[in-house]
Design an enzyme around this catalytic site. Structure first.
Site, mmCIF file in Angstrom:
data_model
loop_
_atom_site.group_PDB
_atom_site.id
_atom_site.type_symbol
_atom_site.label_atom_id
_atom_site.label_comp_id
_atom_site.label_asym_id
_atom_site.label_seq_id
_atom_site.Cartn_x
_atom_site.Cartn_y
_atom_site.Cartn_z
ATOM 1 C CE LYS A 35 -67.009 37.119 -28.877
ATOM 2 N NZ LYS A 35 -67.607 38.358 -29.337
ATOM 3 C CG HIS A 63 -67.970 38.395 -23.308
ATOM 4 N ND1 HIS A 63 -68.980 38.773 -24.156
ATOM 5 C CD2 HIS A 63 -66.810 38.607 -23.964
ATOM 6 C CE1 HIS A 63 -68.446 39.192 -25.293
ATOM 7 N NE2 HIS A 63 -67.131 39.099 -25.208
ATOM 8 C CD GLU A 81 -70.659 38.083 -27.422
ATOM 9 O OE1 GLU A 81 -70.221 36.933 -27.202
ATOM 10 O OE2 GLU A 81 -70.191 38.828 -28.315
ATOM 11 C CD GLU A 105 -64.281 42.125 -24.868
ATOM 12 O OE1 GLU A 105 -63.425 41.663 -25.618
ATOM 13 O OE2 GLU A 105 -65.373 41.564 -24.659
ATOM 14 N N GLY A 107 -67.805 42.729 -32.501
ATOM 15 C CA GLY A 107 -68.387 42.043 -33.662
ATOM 16 C C GLY A 107 -69.001 42.986 -34.678
HETATM 17 P P1 13P Z 1 -64.757 40.622 -31.815
HETATM 18 O O1 13P Z 1 -63.250 40.652 -31.811
HETATM 19 O O2 13P Z 1 -65.296 39.549 -32.701
HETATM 20 O O3 13P Z 1 -65.336 41.985 -32.055
HETATM 21 O O4 13P Z 1 -65.208 40.188 -30.338
HETATM 22 C C1 13P Z 1 -64.675 40.863 -29.247
HETATM 23 C C2 13P Z 1 -65.008 40.120 -28.024
HETATM 24 O O5 13P Z 1 -66.156 40.092 -27.603
HETATM 25 C C3 13P Z 1 -63.938 39.385 -27.342
HETATM 26 O O6 13P Z 1 -64.353 38.928 -26.101
#
Ligand code: 13P
Length: 257
Positions: free
Chosen positions: A12, A95, A97, A167, A173
């Protein structure tokens, strides 16, 4: 069918050049053989070149996003040929996000997949439901819709090359990992949908990762599940030791199965 496990770190918006260099020097001789596992780091654009130059034989480098056109007046964007020209191997597409905060839609995800494959970048396609959708019981509908729209127009031969990351947004997160059973069931559902949209051979070839609060302490359980071929790891992938341990866990668990 035996599928090679794949562990990918998604850094990220983390790591300056010096921090990225420290990481790559710490891991480069310790990543298990690429015959056993695909190990990937998806890093910010600013450090891709310096990582590619220092990647060992067993580690590949990926980007976290790209535009769906080759070039043009798109200030601040990066294209597939630009990534290919510096020997980037993978690219994360869609993703959550980016879907939630940067207006990524299934339509743009679909265009990006076509473009990444045209340039022989391996896409890691992210799909997954929100907490509200899970609680409403519509997880499967959401995954089905995302797969249908995101993969539109892609032939089976190309779909086999794609890595799909399941995911669930509520697990990213948050420290709240999906249980092995929940993660495995979603990955099984995704594989079933690929079989429905394409054929059983394609479904058996495609690799499906789980992502969301994966760490050293829970990766063994996840990787022991038959439908989970790997993990896409955010926060826990930032530390070199942890990354190596998690790659090793994938090797151990899949060898034991
Ligand atoms: P985390 O492992 O920090 O929860 O993030 C997962 C993620 O979004 C991987 O692309």
């Amino acid at each position: 069918m035996r599928r090679k496990p794949i562990i990918a770190g998604n850094w990220k918006m983390h790591k300056t050049r010096d921090e990225a260099l420290q990481f790559i020097y710490a891991v480069s001789n310790k990543v298990p053989s690429k015959n056993l596992v695909d190990s990937v780091i998806c890093a910010p654009f600013t450090v891709l070149r310096c990582l590619v130059k220092r990647q060992g034989d067993n580690l590949r480098i990926g980007a976290q996003n790209m535009h769906y056109l080759d070039s043009g007046a798109y200030t601040g964007e990066i294209s597939a040929p630009m990534l290919k020209a510096i020997d980037v191997s993978y690219v994360i597409i869609g993703h959550s996000e980016r879907r939630a905060m940067f207006n990524e839609t299934d339509e743009s995800v679909n265009k990006k997949l076509h473009k990444a494959l045209e340039y022989e970048l391996v896409p890691i396609l992210c799909i997954g439901e929100t907490l509200e959708e899970r609680e409403k019981g519509v997880t499967e509908e959401v995954l089905k819709r995302q797969l249908e729209l995101d993969l539109k127009g892609l032939p089976a031969e190309q779909v086999k090359e794609i890595v799909i990351a399941y995911e669930p947004i509520w697990a990213i997160g948050t420290g709240r990992t999906a249980t092995n059973e929940v993660a495995n069931a979603a990955c099984a559902f995704i594989r079933g949908e690929i079989a429905r949209l394409y054929d059983e051979e394609t479904a058996q070839a495609v690799r499906i990762q789980y992502g969301g609060s994966v760490k050293v302490s829970n990766i063994d359980e996840l990787m022991s599940m038959p439908e989970i071929d790997g993990c896409l790891i955010g926060g826990a992938s930032l530390k070199a030791d942890a990354f190596i341990q998690m790659v090793q866990s994938a090797v151990n668990n899949k060898a034991a199965n």
